[in-house]
Design an enzyme around this catalytic site. Structure first.
Site, PDB file in Angstrom:
ATOM      1  N   GLU A  79      52.770  19.430  38.952  1.00  0.00           N
ATOM      2  CA  GLU A  79      53.326  19.195  37.601  1.00  0.00           C
ATOM      3  C   GLU A  79      54.824  19.440  37.720  1.00  0.00           C
ATOM      4  OE1 GLU A  79      51.850  18.113  34.994  1.00  0.00           O
ATOM      5  OE2 GLU A  79      49.732  18.416  35.419  1.00  0.00           O
ATOM      6  N   LEU A  80      55.599  18.363  37.754  1.00  0.00           N
ATOM      7  CA  LEU A  80      57.008  18.499  38.129  1.00  0.00           C
ATOM      8  C   LEU A  80      57.950  18.202  36.961  1.00  0.00           C
ATOM      9  CD1 LEU A  80      56.565  16.812  41.617  1.00  0.00           C
ATOM     10  CD2 LEU A  80      56.246  19.201  40.995  1.00  0.00           C
ATOM     11  N   GLU A 127      67.522  15.982  35.988  1.00  0.00           N
ATOM     12  CA  GLU A 127      66.989  16.967  35.046  1.00  0.00           C
ATOM     13  C   GLU A 127      67.964  18.147  34.916  1.00  0.00           C
ATOM     14  OE1 GLU A 127      63.585  19.399  36.217  1.00  0.00           O
ATOM     15  OE2 GLU A 127      62.653  18.942  34.293  1.00  0.00           O
ATOM     16  N   CYS A 133      59.603  20.947  30.601  1.00  0.00           N
ATOM     17  CA  CYS A 133      59.487  19.805  31.510  1.00  0.00           C
ATOM     18  C   CYS A 133      59.518  18.493  30.737  1.00  0.00           C
ATOM     19  CB  CYS A 133      58.198  19.931  32.307  1.00  0.00           C
ATOM     20  SG  CYS A 133      56.760  20.221  31.282  1.00  0.00           S
ATOM     21  N   LYS A 179      50.652  32.813  42.275  1.00  0.00           N
ATOM     22  CA  LYS A 179      52.001  33.271  42.650  1.00  0.00           C
ATOM     23  C   LYS A 179      52.915  32.867  41.499  1.00  0.00           C
ATOM     24  CE  LYS A 179      55.718  32.574  44.107  1.00  0.00           C
ATOM     25  NZ  LYS A 179      56.923  32.847  43.295  1.00  0.00           N
TER      26      LYS A 179
HETATM   27  P1  NAD Z   1      60.881  25.943  41.092  1.00  0.00           P
HETATM   28  O1  NAD Z   1      60.398  24.713  41.766  1.00  0.00           O
HETATM   29  O2  NAD Z   1      62.182  26.503  41.482  1.00  0.00           O
HETATM   30  O3  NAD Z   1      59.829  27.136  41.295  1.00  0.00           O
HETATM   31  C1  NAD Z   1      58.483  27.022  40.877  1.00  0.00           C
HETATM   32  C2  NAD Z   1      57.626  27.976  41.676  1.00  0.00           C
HETATM   33  O4  NAD Z   1      57.607  27.571  43.039  1.00  0.00           O
HETATM   34  C3  NAD Z   1      58.106  29.426  41.665  1.00  0.00           C
HETATM   35  O5  NAD Z   1      56.982  30.275  41.549  1.00  0.00           O
HETATM   36  C4  NAD Z   1      58.744  29.566  43.031  1.00  0.00           C
HETATM   37  O6  NAD Z   1      58.745  30.882  43.518  1.00  0.00           O
HETATM   38  C5  NAD Z   1      57.827  28.692  43.870  1.00  0.00           C
HETATM   39  N1  NAD Z   1      58.398  28.211  45.142  1.00  0.00           N
HETATM   40  C6  NAD Z   1      59.688  27.934  45.428  1.00  0.00           C
HETATM   41  N2  NAD Z   1      59.800  27.508  46.712  1.00  0.00           N
HETATM   42  C7  NAD Z   1      58.556  27.493  47.232  1.00  0.00           C
HETATM   43  C8  NAD Z   1      58.012  27.138  48.497  1.00  0.00           C
HETATM   44  N3  NAD Z   1      58.783  26.706  49.489  1.00  0.00           N
HETATM   45  N4  NAD Z   1      56.678  27.236  48.685  1.00  0.00           N
HETATM   46  C9  NAD Z   1      55.877  27.656  47.687  1.00  0.00           C
HETATM   47  N5  NAD Z   1      56.331  28.028  46.468  1.00  0.00           N
HETATM   48  C10 NAD Z   1      57.651  27.940  46.240  1.00  0.00           C
HETATM   49  O7  NAD Z   1      60.813  25.617  39.548  1.00  0.00           O
HETATM   50  P2  NAD Z   1      61.327  26.511  38.334  1.00  0.00           P
HETATM   51  O8  NAD Z   1      62.814  26.509  38.346  1.00  0.00           O
HETATM   52  O9  NAD Z   1      60.586  27.800  38.347  1.00  0.00           O
HETATM   53  O10 NAD Z   1      60.787  25.690  37.066  1.00  0.00           O
HETATM   54  C11 NAD Z   1      61.509  24.661  36.454  1.00  0.00           C
HETATM   55  C12 NAD Z   1      60.966  23.335  36.877  1.00  0.00           C
HETATM   56  O11 NAD Z   1      59.576  23.261  36.560  1.00  0.00           O
HETATM   57  C13 NAD Z   1      61.607  22.169  36.146  1.00  0.00           C
HETATM   58  O12 NAD Z   1      61.856  21.124  37.056  1.00  0.00           O
HETATM   59  C14 NAD Z   1      60.534  21.743  35.152  1.00  0.00           C
HETATM   60  O13 NAD Z   1      60.607  20.411  34.736  1.00  0.00           O
HETATM   61  C15 NAD Z   1      59.295  22.030  35.922  1.00  0.00           C
HETATM   62  N6  NAD Z   1      58.148  22.164  35.013  1.00  0.00           N
HETATM   63  C16 NAD Z   1      57.172  21.211  35.010  1.00  0.00           C
HETATM   64  C17 NAD Z   1      56.113  21.304  34.114  1.00  0.00           C
HETATM   65  C18 NAD Z   1      55.016  20.284  34.070  1.00  0.00           C
HETATM   66  O14 NAD Z   1      53.939  20.600  33.572  1.00  0.00           O
HETATM   67  N7  NAD Z   1      55.213  19.069  34.554  1.00  0.00           N
HETATM   68  C19 NAD Z   1      56.066  22.365  33.224  1.00  0.00           C
HETATM   69  C20 NAD Z   1      57.084  23.301  33.250  1.00  0.00           C
HETATM   70  C21 NAD Z   1      58.113  23.203  34.157  1.00  0.00           C
END
Ligand code: NAD
Length: 493
Positions: free
Chosen positions: A250-251, A385, A284, A175
Site C-alpha cells: 500500500e504505497l 508525493e 496516502c 514492525k
Molecule cells: P516509509 O516507506 O519511509 O516507511 C514505512 C515503513 O517501512 C516503516 O516502518 C519503516 O521503518 C519501514 N522500512 C523502511 N525501510 C525498510 C526496509 N529496507 N525494509 C523493511 N522495512 C523498511 O514510509 P513512511 O514515511 O513511514 O510513510 C509515508 C508513506 O506511506 C507515504 O508515501 C504514504 O503515501 C504511504 N502510505 C500509503 C498508504 C496506503 O494505504 N496506500 C497509507 C498510508 C501511507
C-alpha cells in the site's frame, strides 16, 4: 518518560541488543518515549514464536469460530481503550485527536467484520472432468505474516492488515514505523487480554534497515504486507523476491481531485480541502492535484483560499484545531523543500508557503496550508508525493483533458470527481486509473470496501471480503476413488 519493550510470544521483552531510541512529540518538540531498537535476533525470536503458534499450536488447532470470538473480544477492548490509544497516537504523530479518536472508534469494525469471515472460508468440490477422482480445494493460511506500517495512521493499519490475517489463521509479526511505535506496542497487551494465544500477534520495533529488513529477509516469513512509500515498497518487493514471498504493498499517491463546472461548488470546495488539508496532508490518498475546469477556476480557487485562510493551525488535542504539525522532522524538511521547488518551477503561491507563527505553535513542525496555481502537470510539484498540506491547482478544458491529466502520473491510488452529471460521473469513474474513485465525496473508507492502488501505488487490496485472500493459499486435493490400477505411468493423467 515511558520506556517501551517489544511484544514477543505474549510477553513484553527488552531488545536483545539492549538499545533504545527516542520518540518525539511533534507538537511539543520534545522526546516523550523510548522505543526498543531491535535487530535480526529480536525478529528471529518473534518469527519463531509466530511459526510455532501456527504449526505446533495453539493457533493452528483453534477453530475458525474460536478465532473469530477472540477477534471480537479484541474489538471490544479497542472500544474500551479508544481514547487512551488515540492520545498515544497524537503524542507520537501529532495528528488531530479528533481524527485519531475517529479512527480508533472505527477500528473495531475491521475486527468484527473479519471475525465474521473467519469461519466462512470454504473450499469447493470441483465437478471434475475425470470421474474417477474426487477433487477438492481448501484455503489455508499462507504462513507467518510480516506487517510493516507507516507513521500516519499506525493502529488503523494494524486493523487493516492483522484482522484479515488472523481471520485467515495466520500469525503476525508487526514492525511499526520508528516514528510512531508506541501505540502499536501498547495495543499488543490488548491482544493477550482478548485471549489471542501467545505468539499469534508480535511487535518488534526498530528502524527499517534493521528490524524491517530482517523481517522481510526472514526465511520463515511467508508474506509481507506493507504500508509506506513507493521507494521502500520497491526495495521490499525486490528483497521479498529473493525468498519468493507474497507481498501486498500500500504505497503513495498523487491523486487528482477533479472539479467540473456543473458541480455543487461548496461541496466540492469542502471536498478539495479535506483532500489536502485534513491530517495536514499526510494521507496516502491526499488529493494533492486539484484539477479545476477553466470556466470556474478563478471562482473555485478563491473559495478554497478562503477555507485555507480560516483553517486553524495549532494544538492537535484541541477540538477547534484543523491542522496539526507535520509528524516527523525529515518530513517537515521535505515539505518545505517542495514549496521551494514549486516556486522555482514557476508555480504561483496563492496562500501559505511558509512556517506559521503563533503562541500555540512555537515548538511544532508546522507548515501553513499552501495552495499553488499556474501549475503544469509536468512540474515536480504536480508529479511527486509531498505528503503535506500543499496543493497544486491545474486547469483543464473538458472531460478528455481531465482524464489525460488525471492519469498522467506514476501513481494510481485514488481520484475524486465532482459533478452533477451522472453520465459524466460514470465515464470518469471508468476512465481514471486508480484503485478508488470517489464521486462527490472524498477520503471515505470502510472495512467493507476494497482499498489499494494500481501503478506505483501498490499491489493487493485491504478491506472487504477479498482482503482475506491476501492471507490464504489454495490447496488442490485429488483423491482417486476407483478400484482400478492407474493407467500408463508415463502419460499425464
Ligand atoms: P516509509 O516507506 O519511509 O516507511 C514505512 C515503513 O517501512 C516503516 O516502518 C519503516 O521503518 C519501514 N522500512 C523502511 N525501510 C525498510 C526496509 N529496507 N525494509 C523493511 N522495512 C523498511 O514510509 P513512511 O514515511 O513511514 O510513510 C509515508 C508513506 O506511506 C507515504 O508515501 C504514504 O503515501 C504511504 N502510505 C500509503 C498508504 C496506503 O494505504 N496506500 C497509507 C498510508 C501511507
Amino acid at each position: 518518560m515511558k520506556t517501551y519493550q517489544n511484544f514477543i510470544d505474549g510477553n513484553y521483552v527488552d531488545p536483545v541488543g539492549g538499545e533504545w531510541f527516542d520518540s518525539h512529540d511533534p507538537y511539543k518538540g520534545e522526546v516523550w518515549a523510548q522505543i526498543p531498537r531491535s535487530g535480526a535476533k529480536d525478529v528471529d525470536a518473534a518469527v519463531f514464536a509466530a511459526k510455532r503458534a501456527m504449526t505446533v499450536g495453539p493457533w493452528v488447532s483453534t477453530t475458525p469460530t474460536a478465532r473469530g470470538k477472540a477477534m471480537r473480544r479484541l474489538a471490544d477492548l479497542v472500544v474500551e481503550n479508544a481514547e487512551r490509544l488515540a492520545k498515544i497516537e497524537v503524542r507520537d504523530n501529532g495528528k488531530l485527536y479528533s481524527e485519531m479518536l475517529g479512527q480508533l472508534r472505527y477500528h473495531p469494525e475491521w475486527w468484527y467484520y473479519f471475525a465474521g469471515l473467519a469461519d466462512k472460508i470454504e473450499g469447493t468440490v470441483v465437478p471434475l472432468d475425470k470421474p474417477d477422482h474426487l477433487a477438492m480445494t481448501d484455503h489455508e493460511p499462507v504462513g507467518v505474516v510480516g506487517a510493516i506500517t507507516a507513521w500516519n495512521s499506525p493502529l488503523l493499519f494494524i486493523a487493516w492488515k492483522c484482522a484479515p490475517a488472523l481471520a485467515a489463521g495466520c500469525s503476525v509479526v508487526v514492525k511499526p514505523s520508528e516514528f510512531t511505535s508506541a501505540s502499536t506496542l501498547e495495543y499488543a497487551a490488548l491482544t493477550k487480554e482478548a485471549g489471542i494465544p501467545d505468539g499469534v500477534f508480535n511487535v518488534v520495533a526498530g528502524f527499517g534497515a534493521e528490524a524491517g529488513a530482517a523481517l522481510v529477509d526472514h526465511p520463515d516469513v511467508a508474506k509481507i504486507t506493507f504500508t509506506g512509500s513507493d521507494r521502500t515498497g520497491a526495495a521490499i518487493y525486490a528483497a521479498a523476491a529473493q525468498g519468493i514471498k507474497r507481498v501486498s504493498l500500500e504505497l503513495g499517491g498523487k491523486s487528482p481531485n477533479i472539479v467540473f463546472d456543473d458541480a455543487n461548488l461548496d461541496a466540492a470546495a469542502a471536498g478539495a480541502a479535506s483532500g489536502i488539508f485534513a491530517a495536514t496532508g499526510q494521507t496516502c490518498v491526499a488529493g494533492s492535484r486539484l484539477l479545476v475546469q477553466n470556466s470556474i477556476k478563478q471562482e473555485f480557487t478563491e473559495k478554497l483560499v478562503e477555507i485555507a485562510r480560516t483553517a486553524r493551525v495549532g494544538d492537535p488535542m484541541k477540538a477547534e484545531t484543523n491542522i496539526g504539525p507535520v509528524t516527523t522532522a525529515p518530513q517537515f524538511g521535505k515539505v518545505m523543500d517542495y514549496i521551494d521547488i514549486a516556486k522555482s518551477e514557476g508555480a504561483r503561491c496563492l496562500i501559505g508557503g511558509g512556517k506559521p507563527e503563533g503562541p500555540e505553535i512555537t515548538g511544532g513542525q508546522f507548515v501553513e496550508p499552501t495552495i499553488f496555481t499556474d501549475v503544469s502537470n509536468q512540474m515536480r510539484i504536480a508529479q511527486e508525493e509531498v505528503f503535506g498540506p500543499v496543493l497544486s491547482v491545474i486547469g483543464f478544458e473538458d472531460e478528455a483533458e481531465a482524464i489525460e491529466i488525471g492519469n498522467d502520473v506514476i501513481f494510481g491510488l485514488a481520484a475524486g470527481v465532482w459533478t452533477q452529471n451522472i453520465g459524466r460521473a460514470i465515464r470518469m469513474s471508468r476512465a481514471l486509473k486508480a484503485g478508488t474513485v470517489w464521486v462527490n465525496t472524498y477520503r471515505a473508507v470502510s472495512y467493507m470496501m476494497p482499498f489499494g492502488g494500481v501503478k506505483r501505488s501498490g499491489i493487493g487490496r485491504e478491506s472487504g471480503i477479498e482482503a482475506i485472500r491476501e492471507y490464504l493459499s489454495t490447496k488442490s486435493i485429488w483423491i482417486n476413488i476407483s478400484e482400478e490400477a492407474p493407467g500408463n505411468p508415463f502419460v499425464l493423467r
